[in-house]
Write an enzyme that holds these catalytic residues in place. Structure first.
Site, short mmCIF file in Angstrom:
data_model
loop_
_atom_site.label_atom_id
_atom_site.label_comp_id
_atom_site.label_asym_id
_atom_site.label_seq_id
_atom_site.Cartn_x
_atom_site.Cartn_y
_atom_site.Cartn_z
NE ARG A 253 71.30 -10.39 73.39
CZ ARG A 253 71.93 -10.92 72.33
NH1 ARG A 253 72.60 -12.04 72.45
NH2 ARG A 253 71.89 -10.32 71.16
CG HIS B 113 68.03 -9.06 67.80
ND1 HIS B 113 68.69 -8.05 68.48
CD2 HIS B 113 68.99 -9.99 67.52
CE1 HIS B 113 69.97 -8.38 68.61
NE2 HIS B 113 70.17 -9.53 68.04
CD GLN C 238 71.65 -8.98 63.76
OE1 GLN C 238 72.35 -9.25 64.71
NE2 GLN C 238 72.16 -8.79 62.55
CG ASP D 77 67.62 -16.35 64.03
OD1 ASP D 77 68.80 -16.67 64.27
OD2 ASP D 77 66.85 -15.88 64.89
CB CYS E 106 71.08 -12.20 63.21
SG CYS E 106 70.41 -13.72 63.92
NE ARG F 175 73.54 -5.92 66.29
CZ ARG F 175 73.44 -6.84 67.26
NH1 ARG F 175 73.64 -8.11 66.98
NH2 ARG F 175 73.09 -6.49 68.49
N1 NVA Z 1 66.74 -15.90 67.47
C1 NVA Z 1 68.06 -15.93 68.05
C2 NVA Z 1 68.82 -14.69 67.68
C3 NVA Z 1 70.22 -14.65 68.21
C4 NVA Z 1 70.94 -13.39 67.83
C5 NVA Z 1 67.96 -16.06 69.56
O1 NVA Z 1 67.11 -15.39 70.16
O2 NVA Z 1 68.70 -16.85 70.14
N1 CP Z 2 73.33 -11.45 66.40
C1 CP Z 2 73.54 -11.29 67.71
O1 CP Z 2 72.78 -10.63 68.41
O2 CP Z 2 74.69 -11.87 68.17
P1 CP Z 2 75.07 -12.10 69.71
O3 CP Z 2 74.06 -13.06 70.27
O4 CP Z 2 76.45 -12.67 69.64
O5 CP Z 2 75.02 -10.78 70.43
#
Ligand code: NVA
Ligand code: CP
Length: 307
Positions: A103, A130, A133, A222, A262, A290
């Site tokens: 990540r 993502h 997800q 989101d 998500c 997930r």
């Molecule tokens: N768009 C959000 C998704 C988190 C799971 C982010 O990147 O923070």
């Molecule tokens: N939805 C998601 O990716 O959650 P986290 O940021 O908690 O991993």
């Protein structure tokens, strides 16, 4: 399937169906206490350069359930945080581990990691996409609606990593996709190019949530400010006001319309507390999935191919 899961644009519709079917099977086995140690003796390195709850826990628990081991590497605490090139890190992990989940911010970093390793690399979120997800989202929608083809998916909000993956995942599984984003916050041009290569009636990008929500079978949203955009929060709060999933918006959708998020969610911003609670079962099914979707990805990419 390719060696890695870097983005849904790389997958064929058949790959996605295979992942979803494998996830169904692994979920069934877990619910029925059937042993699933398909990855016995294997190790997944998990690199996190951004925060996480779901991704970290579901990969770690999933790897354990598959008989393997997952280890957590924080971007800050590992040598990556002190500037060691990703390509060097990759070549080292390649010799210790059987897979890497990462990540991070730039999609290029993940692609570079994959180029420098023989072991599978799985994208656990970048600024661009993502994919894990959205595989879980597709699994959840399929569970609730029996099939994906012909459904209308609607996404309200920022043209961010979630929007990018939802558009690609929705279109590749035969859904109609409508997206409402404010001007200047559109999805990635590469995603729009893919979307517009589909028949015109299957994809629309509009400016008002109301236009996008008409007759939707599933509405997704989101956060207005993603990880890494904390300094833009105040500006974004103004730009995205009105890009909210609420009861009035859902009244335009199909009866029985699902809501997916998500998580983490910001009640009172992209979704009201009322809508969130009314659809909490679907949203937490999505979070649970997930685990199952990622176990399927790890199983398909990391198992010994000769057994
Ligand atoms: N768009 C959000 C998704 C988190 C799971 C982010 O990147 O923070
Ligand atoms: N939805 C998601 O990716 O959650 P986290 O940021 O908690 O991993």
């Amino acid at each position: 399937m390719q060696k890695d899961l870097l983005k849904l644009l790389d997958l064929t519709p058949e790959d996605i169906t295979l992942i979803l079917n494998t996830a169904d099977q692994l979920k069934y086995e877990q619910k029925h206490h059937i042993h699933t140690d398909y990855l016995k003796g294997k190790t997944l390195a998990m690199i996190f350069e951004k925060n996480s709850t779901r991704t970290r826990v579901s990969f770690e628990a999933g790897m354990f359930q598959l008989g393997g081991h997952a280890l957590f590497l924080s971007g800050k605490e590992s040598q990556i945080g002190r500037g060691e090139p990703v390509s060097d890190t990759a070549r080292v992990l390649n010799r210790y581990c059987d897979g890497i989940m990462i990540r991070t911010f730039g999609q290029e970093e993940v692609e570079e990691l994959a180029r420098n390793t023989d072991i599978p690399v799985i994208n656990g979120l970048t600024d661009f996409c993502h994919p894990c997800q959205v595989l879980a989202d597709l699994l959840t929608i399929r569970e609730h609606k029996a099939a994906l083809e012909g459904l209308k998916m609607c996404y309200i909000g920022d043209g961010n990593n979630m929007a990018n993956s939802l558009i690609v995942g929705g279109l590749k599984t035969g859904m109609e996709v409508s997206v409402a984003c404010p001007e200047g916050y559109d999805p990635d041009p590469r995603v729009l190019e893919f979307a517009r290569s589909n028949p015109a009636h299957r994809f629309s990008l509009v400016r008002t949530p109301q236009e996008a929500a008409v007759d939707a079978d599933v509405v997704l949203t989101d956060v207005w400010a993603s990880m890494g955009q904390e300094e833009e929060r105040a500006v974004r709060k103004k730009v995205f006001a009105g890009y909210q999933v609420n009861d009035e918006l859902l009244a335009l959708a199909h009866p029985g319309c699902m809501v997916q998020h998500c998580l983490p969610a910001h009640r009172g911003e992209e979704i009201t507390a009322e809508v969130f609670e009314a659809h909490a079962d679907e949203i937490f099914d999505e979070a649970e999935n997930r685990l199952h979707a990622q176990k399927a990805v790890m199983y398909l990419l990391m198992r010994d191919q000769d057994v």
